[in-house]
Design a protein around this motif. Structure first.
Motif, short mmCIF file in Angstrom:
data_model
loop_
_atom_site.label_atom_id
_atom_site.label_comp_id
_atom_site.label_asym_id
_atom_site.label_seq_id
_atom_site.Cartn_x
_atom_site.Cartn_y
_atom_site.Cartn_z
N SER A 53 0.91 -1.12 0.02
CA SER A 53 0.02 -0.16 -0.15
C SER A 53 0.92 1.16 -0.07
N THR A 54 0.50 1.95 -1.18
CA THR A 54 1.37 3.52 -1.17
C THR A 54 0.18 4.47 -1.71
N SER A 55 0.46 5.55 -1.21
CA SER A 55 -0.41 6.53 -1.75
C SER A 55 -0.48 6.60 -3.08
N ARG A 56 0.44 6.36 -3.75
CA ARG A 56 0.69 6.37 -5.24
C ARG A 56 -0.23 5.45 -5.86
N LYS A 57 0.06 4.31 -5.45
CA LYS A 57 -0.86 2.99 -5.91
C LYS A 57 -2.25 3.19 -5.69
N GLN A 58 -2.75 3.78 -4.58
CA GLN A 58 -4.29 4.08 -4.68
C GLN A 58 -4.72 5.16 -5.49
N GLU A 59 -3.94 6.14 -5.69
CA GLU A 59 -4.26 7.10 -6.72
C GLU A 59 -4.70 6.41 -8.16
N LYS A 60 -3.70 5.36 -8.42
CA LYS A 60 -3.93 4.73 -9.68
C LYS A 60 -5.07 3.72 -9.79
N VAL A 61 -5.28 3.20 -8.59
CA VAL A 61 -6.64 2.32 -8.35
C VAL A 61 -7.68 3.10 -8.64
N ALA A 62 -7.63 4.31 -7.93
CA ALA A 62 -9.05 5.35 -7.92
C ALA A 62 -9.08 5.53 -9.44
N LEU A 63 -7.99 6.15 -10.35
CA LEU A 63 -8.12 6.58 -11.70
C LEU A 63 -8.65 5.44 -12.59
N ALA A 64 -8.32 4.09 -12.23
CA ALA A 64 -8.56 3.13 -13.05
C ALA A 64 -9.95 2.52 -13.00
N MET A 65 -10.84 3.09 -11.92
CA MET A 65 -12.07 2.53 -11.98
C MET A 65 -12.96 3.26 -12.96
N GLY A 66 -13.52 2.20 -13.74
CA GLY A 66 -14.59 2.67 -14.72
C GLY A 66 -16.15 3.08 -13.96
N GLU A 67 -17.02 3.65 -14.85
CA GLU A 67 -18.32 3.92 -14.40
C GLU A 67 -18.82 2.91 -13.63
N ALA A 68 -19.08 1.61 -14.06
CA ALA A 68 -19.56 0.41 -13.11
C ALA A 68 -18.93 0.33 -11.98
N GLN A 69 -17.82 0.25 -11.79
CA GLN A 69 -17.02 0.28 -10.52
C GLN A 69 -17.38 1.45 -9.59
N LYS A 70 -17.45 2.40 -10.01
CA LYS A 70 -17.78 3.59 -9.36
C LYS A 70 -19.21 3.72 -8.72
N GLN A 71 -20.20 3.18 -9.60
CA GLN A 71 -21.47 3.00 -9.34
C GLN A 71 -21.58 1.73 -7.97
N ALA A 72 -20.87 0.59 -8.24
CA ALA A 72 -20.87 -0.29 -7.26
C ALA A 72 -20.26 0.32 -6.01
N LEU A 73 -18.99 0.86 -6.09
CA LEU A 73 -18.55 1.32 -5.02
C LEU A 73 -19.56 2.39 -4.09
N ALA A 74 -20.26 3.20 -4.81
CA ALA A 74 -21.23 3.96 -4.24
C ALA A 74 -22.61 3.30 -3.47
N GLN A 75 -22.98 2.33 -4.24
CA GLN A 75 -23.65 1.25 -3.69
C GLN A 75 -23.20 0.54 -2.48
N LEU A 76 -22.14 -0.02 -2.66
CA LEU A 76 -21.58 -0.47 -1.33
C LEU A 76 -21.39 0.46 -0.06
N LYS A 77 -20.97 1.53 -0.25
CA LYS A 77 -20.72 2.73 0.61
C LYS A 77 -22.22 2.89 1.21
N ALA A 78 -23.28 3.10 0.36
CA ALA A 78 -24.61 3.32 0.92
C ALA A 78 -25.06 2.23 1.65
N LEU A 79 -24.85 1.02 1.33
CA LEU A 79 -25.41 -0.16 2.09
C LEU A 79 -24.85 -0.27 3.72
N ALA A 80 -23.36 0.08 3.42
CA ALA A 80 -22.59 0.12 4.69
C ALA A 80 -23.17 1.10 5.60
#
Length: 141
Positions: A53-80
């Motif tokens: 885990s590095t902050s640089r890697k986290q930025e790449k993961v965040a930038l690599a998310m497509g729209e479907a992954q962003k929607q799934a993450l938003a739903q997961l956050k709402a469920l939690a």
């Protein structure tokens, strides 16, 4: 918690979190692991590199998310958040309280809190049903 890279019989790759290898094996045997793309239960662990885990890697993961992954993450956050809103926070007494509810020693109610891997394994062995609530970077103080 360990994140596994998984692949189904149709070569769809995805990731999922488990308490450990035994947890993955148990959930797979019980039919709880399936491919989010096609629903196949024929899922195996894929080769994966150790996570560093590095902050640089986290930025790449965040930038690599497509729209479907962003929607799934938003739903997961709402469920939690919904789970937290409708349950009592019991802190590090989660295992103790969950066991009391399971064995009828206290009134049934929704709870959430923290448990060590050892406590979680003990709950599984006692037949107590529970599930991890995902944590997100913005949840940390």
């Amino acid at each position: 918690m360990i994140r596994f890279s998984l692949i189904c019989e149709h070569e769809h790759e995805f990731e999922a979190w488990f308490r450990g290898n035994d947890d993955f094996d148990t959930q797979k045997k019980r039919g709880f692991v399936d491919c989010p793309n096609c629903g196949s239960h024929k899922v195996e662990k894929a080769l994966m590199a150790p996570a560093v885990s590095t902050s640089r890697k986290q930025e790449k993961v965040a930038l690599a998310m497509g729209e479907a992954q962003k929607q799934a993450l938003a739903q997961l956050k709402a469920l939690a958040e919904k789970v937290r809103e409708n349950a009592d926070y019991v802190g590090d007494k989660f295992a103790e309280e969950a066991r009391k509810i399971h064995f009828g020693e206290t009134d049934a109610r929704g709870i959430y809190g923290e448990a060590t891997p050892e406590e979680a394994q003990s709950l599984v062995e006692d037949g107590v049903e529970f599930m991890p609530i995902p944590g997100f970077p913005e949840d940390r103080n």
